[in-house]
Design a protein around this motif. Structure first.
Motif, PDB file in Angstrom:
ATOM      1  N   ASP A  47       7.417  -0.106   4.693  1.00 62.15           N
ATOM      2  CA  ASP A  47       6.871   1.104   4.028  1.00 62.15           C
ATOM      3  C   ASP A  47       6.525   1.190   2.709  1.00 62.15           C
ATOM      4  O   ASP A  47       6.013   1.949   1.936  1.00 62.15           O
ATOM      5  CB  ASP A  47       7.315   2.458   4.311  1.00 62.15           C
ATOM      6  N   GLN A  83       3.889  11.734   3.081  1.00 65.17           N
ATOM      7  CA  GLN A  83       2.932  11.392   3.761  1.00 65.17           C
ATOM      8  C   GLN A  83       2.438   9.744   3.394  1.00 65.17           C
ATOM      9  O   GLN A  83       2.118   9.562   1.932  1.00 65.17           O
ATOM     10  CB  GLN A  83       2.364  11.225   4.365  1.00 65.17           C
ATOM     11  N   THR A 108       0.095   8.536   3.922  1.00 65.44           N
ATOM     12  CA  THR A 108      -2.028   8.999   3.862  1.00 65.44           C
ATOM     13  C   THR A 108      -2.061   9.625   3.047  1.00 65.44           C
ATOM     14  O   THR A 108      -3.438   9.569   2.551  1.00 65.44           O
ATOM     15  CB  THR A 108      -2.019   9.311   5.471  1.00 65.44           C
TER      16      THR A 108
END
Length: 136
Positions: A69, A118, A120
């Motif tokens: 991540d 996020q 995204t």
């Protein structure tokens, strides 16, 4: 009864960055955030909602262990920076763009969008820039 074979989608693995590569991206993003005028609290949110103190340790060279991540987030920031450098010959204009209101984001700044926290949100800003410069 007839059995039907179902084809599975190909598995796409995440990039496998070494710890040294992640640390190099961390150093680059720390410098980039400085140019953007990002606070430590904002930076901590942007890199994955870590503690601001952890981000401050990064700035002192204590990076810790990276993960997929984090690598994806750092990669997106570097991509955003690259796109801005291609779009603006004057680096300061690109640095200011991050905090400027933008109709494409509902009159919010790209920073406000990314602070949604996020992955995204970061990708949305990067895709916008990539599509904008893709017309060239």
């Amino acid at each position: 009864m007839q059995l039907v074979a179902i084809k599975s989608a190909p598995v796409v693995s995440a990039p496998n960055f070494s710890n040294e590569e992640v640390q190099a991206m961390q150093r680059a993003v720390i410098r980039l955030f400085d140019h953007w005028g990002i606070t430590d609290a904002q930076a901590a949110t942007l890199v994955g909602d870590i503690a601001a103190r952890t981000y401050q340790r990064w700035k002192q060279g204590e990076y810790g262990r990276g993960n997929v991540d984090l690598a994806a987030r750092l990669s997106n920031f570097i991509g955003i920076h690259k796109a801005l450098r291609l779009l603006y010959t004057e680096a300061e204009r690109g640095y200011r763009w991050i905090k400027a209101s933008n109709r494409a984001f509902g009159d919010r700044s790209p920073l406000e969008v990314m602070l949604g926290g996020q992955l995204t949100d970061l990708m949305r800003v990067r895709r916008y820039l990539d599509s904008y410069r893709g017309a060239w």
